[in-house]
Design a protein around this motif. Structure first.
Motif, PDB file in Angstrom:
ATOM      1  N   ASP A   1     -10.530 -37.002   9.883  1.00 53.06           N
ATOM      2  CA  ASP A   1      -9.903 -37.957  10.788  1.00 53.06           C
ATOM      3  C   ASP A   1      -9.167 -37.193  11.878  1.00 53.06           C
ATOM      4  O   ASP A   1      -8.303 -36.368  11.588  1.00 53.06           O
ATOM      5  CB  ASP A   1      -8.913 -38.841  10.019  1.00 53.06           C
ATOM      6  CG  ASP A   1      -8.229 -39.859  10.910  1.00 53.06           C
ATOM      7  OD1 ASP A   1      -8.850 -40.334  11.882  1.00 53.06           O
ATOM      8  OD2 ASP A   1      -7.052 -40.174  10.634  1.00 53.06           O
ATOM      9  N   ALA A   2      -9.526 -37.447  13.137  1.00 51.38           N
ATOM     10  CA  ALA A   2      -8.844 -36.838  14.285  1.00 51.38           C
ATOM     11  C   ALA A   2      -8.555 -37.929  15.296  1.00 51.38           C
ATOM     12  O   ALA A   2      -9.400 -38.782  15.558  1.00 51.38           O
ATOM     13  CB  ALA A   2      -9.715 -35.759  14.909  1.00 51.38           C
ATOM     14  N   ASP A   3      -7.352 -37.896  15.863  1.00 51.23           N
ATOM     15  CA  ASP A   3      -7.003 -38.902  16.859  1.00 51.23           C
ATOM     16  C   ASP A   3      -7.617 -38.554  18.210  1.00 51.23           C
ATOM     17  O   ASP A   3      -8.175 -37.483  18.403  1.00 51.23           O
ATOM     18  CB  ASP A   3      -5.490 -39.094  16.949  1.00 51.23           C
ATOM     19  CG  ASP A   3      -4.756 -37.877  17.478  1.00 51.23           C
ATOM     20  OD1 ASP A   3      -5.395 -36.827  17.714  1.00 51.23           O
ATOM     21  OD2 ASP A   3      -3.533 -37.964  17.663  1.00 51.23           O
TER      22      ASP A   3
ATOM     23  N   THR B   1      -6.235 -37.793  20.955  1.00 49.12           N
ATOM     24  CA  THR B   1      -5.559 -36.737  21.713  1.00 49.12           C
ATOM     25  C   THR B   1      -5.875 -35.339  21.186  1.00 49.12           C
ATOM     26  O   THR B   1      -5.434 -34.349  21.752  1.00 49.12           O
ATOM     27  CB  THR B   1      -4.031 -36.949  21.706  1.00 49.12           C
ATOM     28  OG1 THR B   1      -3.566 -36.901  20.362  1.00 49.12           O
ATOM     29  CG2 THR B   1      -3.666 -38.270  22.360  1.00 49.12           C
ATOM     30  N   THR B   2      -6.631 -35.256  20.108  1.00 49.74           N
ATOM     31  CA  THR B   2      -7.029 -33.958  19.556  1.00 49.74           C
ATOM     32  C   THR B   2      -8.244 -33.423  20.306  1.00 49.74           C
ATOM     33  O   THR B   2      -9.184 -34.163  20.579  1.00 49.74           O
ATOM     34  CB  THR B   2      -7.343 -34.090  18.048  1.00 49.74           C
ATOM     35  OG1 THR B   2      -6.130 -34.392  17.362  1.00 49.74           O
ATOM     36  CG2 THR B   2      -7.945 -32.826  17.483  1.00 49.74           C
TER      37      THR B   2
ATOM     38  N   ARG C   1      -6.973 -34.160   8.287  1.00 48.22           N
ATOM     39  CA  ARG C   1      -6.379 -35.054   9.292  1.00 48.22           C
ATOM     40  C   ARG C   1      -5.782 -34.195  10.396  1.00 48.22           C
ATOM     41  O   ARG C   1      -4.962 -33.328  10.124  1.00 48.22           O
ATOM     42  CB  ARG C   1      -5.300 -35.894   8.625  1.00 48.22           C
ATOM     43  CG  ARG C   1      -4.615 -36.868   9.514  1.00 48.22           C
ATOM     44  CD  ARG C   1      -3.589 -37.661   8.677  1.00 48.22           C
ATOM     45  NE  ARG C   1      -2.846 -38.566   9.499  1.00 48.22           N
ATOM     46  CZ  ARG C   1      -1.645 -38.305  10.015  1.00 48.22           C
ATOM     47  NH1 ARG C   1      -1.073 -37.151   9.785  1.00 48.22           N
ATOM     48  NH2 ARG C   1      -1.038 -39.192  10.764  1.00 48.22           N
TER      49      ARG C   1
ATOM     50  N   ARG D   1      -3.913 -34.327  14.280  1.00 46.83           N
ATOM     51  CA  ARG D   1      -3.214 -35.175  15.238  1.00 46.83           C
ATOM     52  C   ARG D   1      -2.700 -34.348  16.410  1.00 46.83           C
ATOM     53  O   ARG D   1      -2.007 -33.352  16.208  1.00 46.83           O
ATOM     54  CB  ARG D   1      -2.014 -35.880  14.587  1.00 46.83           C
ATOM     55  CG  ARG D   1      -2.389 -36.868  13.502  1.00 46.83           C
ATOM     56  CD  ARG D   1      -2.990 -38.118  14.141  1.00 46.83           C
ATOM     57  NE  ARG D   1      -3.415 -39.080  13.173  1.00 46.83           N
ATOM     58  CZ  ARG D   1      -4.676 -39.211  12.741  1.00 46.83           C
ATOM     59  NH1 ARG D   1      -5.615 -38.428  13.175  1.00 46.83           N
ATOM     60  NH2 ARG D   1      -4.993 -40.144  11.874  1.00 46.83           N
ATOM     61  N   SER D   2      -3.034 -34.770  17.621  1.00 48.90           N
ATOM     62  CA  SER D   2      -2.495 -34.208  18.865  1.00 48.90           C
ATOM     63  C   SER D   2      -2.546 -32.681  18.913  1.00 48.90           C
ATOM     64  O   SER D   2      -1.574 -32.040  19.280  1.00 48.90           O
ATOM     65  CB  SER D   2      -1.048 -34.665  19.075  1.00 48.90           C
ATOM     66  OG  SER D   2      -0.991 -36.064  19.128  1.00 48.90           O
ATOM     67  N   CYS D   3      -3.662 -32.120  18.536  1.00 50.99           N
ATOM     68  CA  CYS D   3      -3.793 -30.664  18.437  1.00 50.99           C
ATOM     69  C   CYS D   3      -4.938 -30.166  19.300  1.00 50.99           C
ATOM     70  O   CYS D   3      -5.998 -30.794  19.357  1.00 50.99           O
ATOM     71  CB  CYS D   3      -4.029 -30.269  16.984  1.00 50.99           C
ATOM     72  SG  CYS D   3      -4.117 -28.490  16.726  1.00 50.99           S
TER      73      CYS D   3
ATOM     74  N   SER E   1      -3.598 -31.252   6.559  1.00 45.90           N
ATOM     75  CA  SER E   1      -3.012 -32.104   7.587  1.00 45.90           C
ATOM     76  C   SER E   1      -2.449 -31.220   8.695  1.00 45.90           C
ATOM     77  O   SER E   1      -1.597 -30.369   8.442  1.00 45.90           O
ATOM     78  CB  SER E   1      -1.902 -32.971   6.986  1.00 45.90           C
ATOM     79  OG  SER E   1      -1.315 -33.775   7.989  1.00 45.90           O
TER      80      SER E   1
ATOM     81  N   GLU F   1      -0.716 -31.263  12.442  1.00 45.02           N
ATOM     82  CA  GLU F   1      -0.078 -31.909  13.583  1.00 45.02           C
ATOM     83  C   GLU F   1       0.388 -30.853  14.567  1.00 45.02           C
ATOM     84  O   GLU F   1       1.199 -31.118  15.444  1.00 45.02           O
ATOM     85  CB  GLU F   1       1.087 -32.775  13.123  1.00 45.02           C
ATOM     86  CG  GLU F   1       0.633 -33.973  12.319  1.00 45.02           C
ATOM     87  CD  GLU F   1       1.760 -34.938  11.999  1.00 45.02           C
ATOM     88  OE1 GLU F   1       2.740 -34.999  12.772  1.00 45.02           O
ATOM     89  OE2 GLU F   1       1.658 -35.610  10.977  1.00 45.02           O
TER      90      GLU F   1
ATOM     91  N   ARG G   1       4.381 -30.825  13.287  1.00 50.29           N
ATOM     92  CA  ARG G   1       4.295 -31.195  14.696  1.00 50.29           C
ATOM     93  C   ARG G   1       4.884 -30.087  15.582  1.00 50.29           C
ATOM     94  O   ARG G   1       5.937 -29.536  15.294  1.00 50.29           O
ATOM     95  CB  ARG G   1       5.043 -32.502  14.910  1.00 50.29           C
ATOM     96  CG  ARG G   1       4.882 -33.096  16.269  1.00 50.29           C
ATOM     97  CD  ARG G   1       5.594 -34.432  16.426  1.00 50.29           C
ATOM     98  NE  ARG G   1       6.655 -34.642  15.457  1.00 50.29           N
ATOM     99  CZ  ARG G   1       6.728 -35.701  14.664  1.00 50.29           C
ATOM    100  NH1 ARG G   1       5.832 -36.649  14.718  1.00 50.29           N
ATOM    101  NH2 ARG G   1       7.718 -35.827  13.813  1.00 50.29           N
TER     102      ARG G   1
END
Length: 188
Positions: A42-44, A46-47, A64, A66-68, A85, A87, A107
């Motif tokens: 799963d990647a958003d 913004t990745t 997972r 996120r934003s990377c 995971s 971030e 993050r």
């Protein structure tokens, strides 16, 4: 500025924009392919996933992101039942992150090139040919810097706002707001 120089500057700017759009389209295609190949991926939106990355998710594992910005030639592996995971803000070229149990990158963390993060070591109580591993979670906090060619081993927690020096081998946990370097890494 001459009209010719202004035109060159405008054309260069347009070409850079077109190049960036092409990179984003390729990243989107890579994420779609990974979602189709691995139900646990799963990647958003913004990745960014760069070219040459080796990303694998075993059955029952989850990865997972996120934003990377996952740059070129990064290896990400989530083993069976493992949780990976990310971030982090940035994963540098040649970085390797392997989760057999659990690896968490907080993050804003920035990872330089050729960094290795693994949550498992070979089990030396059995013959090496059996290839058994002993795993312990790795937790890297928020806004952490991992210098080039640093290695983070199983069972380590690196606290928020810490920096790990280039080439360091982190075998023990590092408290928040600390600086550590060396082999093995020591808080300075």
């Amino acid at each position: 500025m001459t009209p010719t120089a202004a035109l060159r500057r405008t054309v260069a700017k347009l070409l850079r924009g077109a190049w960036r759009l092409g990179e984003l389209a390729c990243s989107s295609a890579r994420k779609t392919r990974l979602r189709l190949m691995y139900p646990g991926f799963d990647a958003d939106r913004t990745t960014f996933i760069g070219p040459g990355c080796d990303i694998r998710v075993s059955p029952g594992g989850t990865l997972r992101v996120r934003s990377c910005a996952v740059t070129r030639n990064v290896t990400l592996t989530a083993g069976p039942g493992a949780r990976l995971s990310i971030e982090a803000h940035y994963l540098g070229p040649g970085t390797v992150v392997v989760a057999r149990e659990e690896v968490l990158l907080g993050r804003g963390t920035k990872v330089a090139e050729n960094v290795v993060i693994r949550d498992a070591n070979h089990d030396h109580t059995v013959p090496l040919a059996e290839m058994r591993f002993v795993a312990a979670p790795v937790v890297i906090g928020e806004d952490v810097w991992l210098g080039a060619r640093a290695t983070v081993l199983a069972g380590v927690t690196i606290g928020d706002h810490s920096s790990i020096g280039a080439g360091a081998v982190v075998t023990r946990s590092v408290p928040a707001d600390s600086r550590a370097w060396g082999v093995p890494a020591r808080v300075q």
